[in-house]
Design a protein around this motif. Sequence first.
Motif: not given
Length: 430
Positions: A123-126, A146-149, A200-207, A211-213
């Motif tokens: 669901e996310g990245v730490y 990243v959260t809530g995916l 979904a079905g793709g690539i999402w970009q985050f920083k 925190l908590n994106q």
Amino acid sequence: MKRYIFLIIQITGFIIFSSFKSDNPKSLKPNKVLPDQDNAGLVLPKGFGALVVAENLGKARHLTITPKGDIYVKLSKALNEKTIYHLKDHNGDGRVDEQIGFGDYIGTGIFLKDNYLYASSDEGVYRYKLNQNDEVIAPDKPEMLVTGLINKRQHNTKSFVLDNDNNIYVNIGSPSNSCQYQNRAKGSMGIPNCPTLDSAGGIWQFKADKLNQSYKEGVRYATGLRNVMGLDWNPENNTLFVMQHGRDNLSSIFPELYDDKANAELPAECMFMIKKGDHAGWPYSYYDPFQKKKILAPEYGGDGKKEADPSYIDPVVAFPAHLAPNALLFYTGNQFPERYKNGAFVAFHGSWNRAPLKQEGFFVAFVPFKNGKPAGEWEIFANGFAGSQEVMSTSQAKYRPCGLAQGPDGSLYVSEDKKGTIFRIVYDGK
């Protein structure tokens, strides 16, 4: 208590015995990591060797190597209640002799960059801050980036990679095969303007430092990608490359259009070079490696011959169907011969759905690159993981390659998630 270490050196037929004292045998490090006598059971090009670095790690997925040569590996199922393992080699023989577990969330992605260890759940990245020895400072207190995916159990693992501008690129796989009204059901058509592509079905970009994106803070970088397990940032042209898992079930959903042979050989597993805003075609199209065309999916009115929207991007490499590419790595080391420099290694997990034909994959491939683009035909680099030439089901495969990482000396590491084995491939030129 002093210990004596005896060395036996054979030089032109003479054997020389030597000894020296050591208070700490673990401090003695050999000059060279030696392959196993059988190359760990792998088939490799001339001059390469392989050794087993670690075993019995369970569902070992992706891995990353520190500048000092330690290994961090992510598990998709807890081992002794831990899902990340820090593996150390104290005596320098190339084999792990200490395992330190931490983390309590399953997943596949792990990456080390700029004094941080990054890891993903479904669901996310730490991220974890590292000390000067590349050890996690607070293993029980990761920062949530990243959260809530979306996680609907199918294609739910979140592979990711970082670029050199403080961005994380996260795969969010589709929760279906082809966006039908009824998933994988015979004759069910595709939902118009597939709503899956919103989340979904793709690539999402985050920083990488925020925190908590959530989706709201992220950017849908590219879409039309069914599921990407392998992705890497190509430093030669500063561009994202991905390996897509192609769709399934052509013959079972549309038997009037596809027979079992076509189902086993379509569609291609594709490597894409991704730019921001790209659409790779899923679920509306697939790539046919025999016609060398983007074909309209049958769920959206295709018949196996109609071409798809030309605005969808073309693959830069098309591999055979259903090989399950789980990792992509651009080689930047200096240990391997020059032809491998800046080329791409791909780990294929192996197929499950090519019946009645035998299953394929279970190897590591290599694609030569020049100036950031493919510059020759792909080839099998490391084979023998399956342990047999006739694999009719995945249960028969001995190992299933999953992750790739480059060591500080230029070695190539390969993880597999059936037995939890990590291999190291080295080159000595012999």
